[in-house]
Scaffold this active site. Structure first.
Site, PDB file in Angstrom:
ATOM      1  N   ARG A  51       0.825  -1.214   0.000  1.00 22.12           N
ATOM      2  CA  ARG A  51       0.000   0.000   0.000  1.00 22.12           C
ATOM      3  C   ARG A  51       0.857   1.262   0.000  1.00 22.12           C
ATOM      4  O   ARG A  51       0.414   2.308  -0.462  1.00 22.12           O
ATOM      5  CB  ARG A  51      -0.980  -0.022   1.177  1.00 22.12           C
ATOM      6  CG  ARG A  51      -2.108  -1.041   0.978  1.00 22.12           C
ATOM      7  CD  ARG A  51      -3.111  -1.025   2.102  1.00 22.12           C
ATOM      8  NE  ARG A  51      -2.532  -1.179   3.412  1.00 22.12           N
ATOM      9  CZ  ARG A  51      -2.301  -2.346   4.024  1.00 22.12           C
ATOM     10  NH1 ARG A  51      -2.627  -3.467   3.439  1.00 22.12           N
ATOM     11  NH2 ARG A  51      -1.769  -2.386   5.221  1.00 22.12           N
TER      12      ARG A  51
ATOM     13  N   GLU B  10       7.914  -9.227  15.853  1.00 25.47           N
ATOM     14  CA  GLU B  10       7.435  -9.702  17.142  1.00 25.47           C
ATOM     15  C   GLU B  10       7.358 -11.227  17.164  1.00 25.47           C
ATOM     16  O   GLU B  10       7.471 -11.861  18.194  1.00 25.47           O
ATOM     17  CB  GLU B  10       6.042  -9.120  17.454  1.00 25.47           C
ATOM     18  CG  GLU B  10       6.000  -7.611  17.592  1.00 25.47           C
ATOM     19  CD  GLU B  10       5.944  -6.878  16.253  1.00 25.47           C
ATOM     20  OE1 GLU B  10       5.531  -7.468  15.225  1.00 25.47           O
ATOM     21  OE2 GLU B  10       6.351  -5.704  16.225  1.00 25.47           O
TER      22      GLU B  10
END
Length: 175
Positions: A62, A99
Site C-alpha cells: 500500500r 514480534e
C-alpha cells in the site's frame, strides 16, 4: 477538502481483519473518493516536498499507492522496497526481527545511489518495524534518509519512537 478530519472520514475501519482482535484501517475507501484522495496526495506532497528529496521510497504494497503519485507531483524518482523475492535483477537484502520471527526486505542494487536524499512513505505507521528495516536498508546502500511520512499513524502503538528520523503523518488514531 484538505482538512484532516475530512480525510479521516474516508478511511474505513474493519474489525477483526485479518484476524480476530485486529482493527484494520482500510484506505481503499479513501482511494475511491477522488477529492479526498487528491487532498491526501497534495498534503503528503506538501509535507515531503519541504525535505527536498531526490527520491521517494515506497514500502510494499500500500505504500506504493501513496508514494507513486507524490513522487510524480514532486518530480522525484520512485523506488520500491519489497519483501524477499519480489524484485527482479540484482537486489540488496536486509533481515530484521518481528514480534513473531524474522523477515527480509530488499531493494534493487542500482535503485539508490550513495548520498541520494530520500524520504520513505507508507500508508500506515503501527509498530514501526518494517519502516525501521527499510531505513536501515537504505542507509546500508548509502542513502541519506531525511524522514518518513504516513497517511495514518496509530499513536497508541508508539511506532515513531522506534524510528530515528523525523516522522510526519496526516491522520492520527489514539486508540
Amino acid at each position: 477538502m484538505t482538512d484532516t478530519l475530512q480525510i479521516k472520514d474516508h478511511i474505513r475501519q474493519v474489525p477483526d481483519f485479518p484476524k480476530p482482535g485486529i482493527l484494520f484501517y482500510d484506505i481503499s475507501t479513501l482511494l475511491a473518493h477522488g477529492a479526498a484522495w487528491r487532498a491526501t496526495v497534495d498534503r503528503m506532497a506538501d509535507i515531503v516536498g519541504k525535505m527536498r528529496p531526490d527520491k521517494l521510497i515506497g514500502i510494499e504494497s500500500r505504500g506504493f499507492l501513496v508514494t507513486a503519485p507524490v513522487a510524480y507531483r514532486l518530480g522525484c524518482g520512485f523506488v520500491m522496497v519489497r519483501k524477499k523475492g519480489k524484485l527482479p535483477g540484482s537486489v540488496i537484502p536486509h533481515n530484521y526481527e518481528l514480534e513473531y520471527g524474522t523477515d527480509t526486505v530488499e531493494i534493487q542494487s542500482d535503485a539508490v545511489k550513495p548520498r541520494d536524499r530520500v524520504v520513505v512513505l507508507d500508508d500506515l505507521l503501527a509498530t514501526g518495524g518494517t519502516m525501521r528495516a527499510a531505513i536501515e536498508l537504505l542507509r546500508k546502500v548509502g542513502a541519506e534518509v531525511l524522514g518518513a511520512a504516513f497517511v495514518i499513524e496509530l499513536d497508541f502503538l508508539g511506532g515513531r519512537n522506534r524510528l530515528d528520523v523525523p516522522v510526519s503523518s496526516i491522520v492520527h488514531y489514539d486508540h
